[in-house]
Scaffold this active site. Structure first.
Site, PDB file in Angstrom:
ATOM      1  N   THR A  95      13.979  -1.747  -0.842  1.00 55.31           N
ATOM      2  CA  THR A  95      14.081  -0.972   0.401  1.00 55.31           C
ATOM      3  C   THR A  95      15.542  -0.640   0.682  1.00 55.31           C
ATOM      4  O   THR A  95      16.430  -1.464   0.433  1.00 55.31           O
ATOM      5  CB  THR A  95      13.477  -1.787   1.566  1.00 55.31           C
ATOM      6  OG1 THR A  95      12.155  -2.176   1.187  1.00 55.31           O
ATOM      7  CG2 THR A  95      13.438  -0.978   2.846  1.00 55.31           C
ATOM      8  N   HIS A 106      15.109  14.584  -3.120  1.00 57.43           N
ATOM      9  CA  HIS A 106      13.923  13.707  -3.028  1.00 57.43           C
ATOM     10  C   HIS A 106      12.720  14.435  -2.455  1.00 57.43           C
ATOM     11  O   HIS A 106      12.840  15.507  -1.855  1.00 57.43           O
ATOM     12  CB  HIS A 106      14.243  12.499  -2.141  1.00 57.43           C
ATOM     13  CG  HIS A 106      15.047  11.432  -2.811  1.00 57.43           C
ATOM     14  ND1 HIS A 106      16.409  11.493  -2.913  1.00 57.43           N
ATOM     15  CD2 HIS A 106      14.673  10.292  -3.447  1.00 57.43           C
ATOM     16  CE1 HIS A 106      16.858  10.416  -3.558  1.00 57.43           C
ATOM     17  NE2 HIS A 106      15.821   9.682  -3.906  1.00 57.43           N
ATOM     18  N   HIS A 107      11.580  13.750  -2.569  1.00 55.42           N
ATOM     19  CA  HIS A 107      10.321  14.186  -1.944  1.00 55.42           C
ATOM     20  C   HIS A 107      10.497  14.222  -0.420  1.00 55.42           C
ATOM     21  O   HIS A 107      11.287  13.442   0.141  1.00 55.42           O
ATOM     22  CB  HIS A 107       9.199  13.217  -2.341  1.00 55.42           C
ATOM     23  CG  HIS A 107       9.461  11.796  -1.911  1.00 55.42           C
ATOM     24  ND1 HIS A 107       8.987  11.274  -0.734  1.00 55.42           N
ATOM     25  CD2 HIS A 107      10.185  10.788  -2.480  1.00 55.42           C
ATOM     26  CE1 HIS A 107       9.381  10.013  -0.605  1.00 55.42           C
ATOM     27  NE2 HIS A 107      10.119   9.699  -1.666  1.00 55.42           N
ATOM     28  N   LYS A 131      10.371  11.016   2.232  1.00 59.32           N
ATOM     29  CA  LYS A 131      11.381   9.952   2.272  1.00 59.32           C
ATOM     30  C   LYS A 131      11.884   9.778   3.709  1.00 59.32           C
ATOM     31  O   LYS A 131      12.187  10.765   4.374  1.00 59.32           O
ATOM     32  CB  LYS A 131      12.536  10.304   1.338  1.00 59.32           C
ATOM     33  CG  LYS A 131      13.603   9.249   1.259  1.00 59.32           C
ATOM     34  CD  LYS A 131      14.539   9.488   0.082  1.00 59.32           C
ATOM     35  CE  LYS A 131      15.688   8.499   0.066  1.00 59.32           C
ATOM     36  NZ  LYS A 131      15.289   7.090   0.100  1.00 59.32           N
ATOM     37  N   ASP A 151       1.023 -14.833   4.659  1.00 57.89           N
ATOM     38  CA  ASP A 151       0.165 -14.810   3.460  1.00 57.89           C
ATOM     39  C   ASP A 151       0.982 -15.043   2.188  1.00 57.89           C
ATOM     40  O   ASP A 151       0.491 -15.688   1.266  1.00 57.89           O
ATOM     41  CB  ASP A 151      -0.562 -13.459   3.339  1.00 57.89           C
ATOM     42  CG  ASP A 151      -1.733 -13.371   4.308  1.00 57.89           C
ATOM     43  OD1 ASP A 151      -2.057 -14.413   4.921  1.00 57.89           O
ATOM     44  OD2 ASP A 151      -2.300 -12.285   4.440  1.00 57.89           O
ATOM     45  N   ARG A 199       0.814  -1.226   0.000  1.00 57.74           N
ATOM     46  CA  ARG A 199       0.000   0.000   0.000  1.00 57.74           C
ATOM     47  C   ARG A 199       0.846   1.275   0.000  1.00 57.74           C
ATOM     48  O   ARG A 199       0.322   2.377   0.068  1.00 57.74           O
ATOM     49  CB  ARG A 199      -0.949   0.003   1.210  1.00 57.74           C
ATOM     50  CG  ARG A 199      -2.055  -1.055   1.099  1.00 57.74           C
ATOM     51  CD  ARG A 199      -3.174  -0.807   2.102  1.00 57.74           C
ATOM     52  NE  ARG A 199      -2.772  -1.058   3.479  1.00 57.74           N
ATOM     53  CZ  ARG A 199      -2.808  -2.256   4.076  1.00 57.74           C
ATOM     54  NH1 ARG A 199      -3.206  -3.313   3.410  1.00 57.74           N
ATOM     55  NH2 ARG A 199      -2.436  -2.390   5.334  1.00 57.74           N
ATOM     56  N   GLY A 200       2.153   1.126  -0.076  1.00 59.56           N
ATOM     57  CA  GLY A 200       3.040   2.286  -0.086  1.00 59.56           C
ATOM     58  C   GLY A 200       3.180   2.894  -1.477  1.00 59.56           C
ATOM     59  O   GLY A 200       2.585   2.408  -2.442  1.00 59.56           O
TER      60      GLY A 200
END
Ligand SMILES: NC(=O)C1=CN([C@@H]2O[C@H](COP(=O)(O)OP(=O)(O)OC[C@H]3O[C@@H](n4cnc5c(N)ncnc54)[C@H](O)[C@@H]3O)[C@@H](O)[C@H]2O)C=CC1
Ligand SMILES: O=C(O)C1=N[C@H](C(=O)O)C[C@H](O)C1
EC number: 1.17.1.8
Length: 267
Positions: free
Chosen positions: A97, A153-154, A157, A61, A30-31
């Site tokens: 990541t 970067h945004h 982050k 899962d 969901r990221g």
């Protein structure tokens, strides 16, 4: 789907004339990056999205769904646990990541020792242009006495400097050492701590966080009377997807630990 190991699934024969779909699980689904990976996997004809896991969901899962490859875009503080789980369950990992130092890479390599069929690729940047920038910077490094890295970067982050900037600086530093380039000239004593950036093996690395940005990096190189600036811009997270999908398709053929996707690109 019945749970089974990655090794078992590799062994299972494909129906005659058909390539089997690769079952893929996404961690951090969901990221910002995970959402894009889910879209890209769903759009790929040879891949099948079998599990989407985010914080608070059950990691089992991905194993229960029969994922053969997991893609991880989560957080530096949880990614090691995810990798351990996947290796223990014979699931290949494609890890975007950040936050990996030599010690963490060595730990992953150690976990892989008893699992000779499992592959883990850890890449600080899946953008083809960013991978090329790192290569070009390595090539140029020996010709320039001064080199600095600026990443932009945004502002959401979580880490600084970026994983890409740290790897870029390390690759440049290694190329400089190999060529016998001395430390960069710098007579400055900074009157405010941090003014000259972080020191990564002698290369100053500066981090900018700015609303409106996605992921950008410049490598600045200077010699007498000239400079060379290498710049890469990711304006959209879709830019990382060709590299992620390539890694998903390749990792089953590359057991052990791979750092960066350069090898998958033939570089
Ligand atoms: N290698 C590459 O090309 C790229 C790497 N990144 C890196 O990917 C990571 C994620 O970046 P973003 O998507 O922007 O962050 P984000 O914060 O938008 O997404 C991270 C997601 O992981 C989830 N999460 C947290 N703990 C979890 C757990 N234990 N299990 C499963 N999910 C969990 C969060 O709830 C969130 O949805 C960062 O380290 C970033 O630097 C980002 C862009 C490209
Ligand atoms: O968090 C991001 O956005 C990005 N993270 C990676 C990094 O830290 O290098 C890759 C890219 O810069 C985008």
């Amino acid at each position: 789907m019945t749970p089974s190991s990655a090794a078992d699934q590799h062994a299972a024969p494909a129906p005659a004339g058909e390539d089997p779909l690769i079952p893929v699980g996404v961690l951090g689904a969901r990221g910002r990056m995970g959402t894009e990976v889910v879209k890209a996997v769903n759009a790929a004809e040879d891949l099948e999205l079998v599990a989407m896991v985010d914080a608070g969901d059950w990691l089992f899962d991905v194993a229960n769904a029969g994922a053969r490859v997991v893609v991880d875009f989560t957080r530096p503080d949880v990614v090691m646990d995810n990798i351990r789980f996947c290796i223990d369950h014979d699931i290949h990992c494609v890890v975007g990541t950040t936050g990996f130092d030599e010690a963490k890479l060595a730990t992953v390599a150690e976990w892989l020792q008893p699992k000779p069929d499992v592959g883990v690729v850890i890449a600080p940047n899946f953008g083809i242009g960013a991978v090329l920038l790192m290569r070009f910077a390595q090539e140029a490094a020996r010709f320039f006495p001064s080199t600095e890295v600026v990443e932009l970067h945004h502002p959401n982050k979580v880490d600084a400097p970026s994983g890409t900037a740290v790897r870029t600086a390390r690759l440049i530093a290694a190329a400089r050492r190999a060529a016998g380039v001395p430390a960069a000239p710098d007579a400055t004593s900074d009157s405010l701590p941090g003014a000259r950036g972080a020191d990564v093996e002698g290369i100053p690395v500066h981090a900018v966080r700015l609303t409106g940005l996605v992921a950008h990096q410049e490598v600045l190189m200077g010699a007498g009377g000239e400079t060379l600036t290498l710049r890469h811009d990711s304006f959209d997270r879709a830019s990382f997807m060709p590299g992620v999908l390539l890694a998903v398709r390749e990792i089953g053929r590359h057991p052990g630990l791979t750092v960066g996707i350069e090898g998958f690109l033939g570089l």
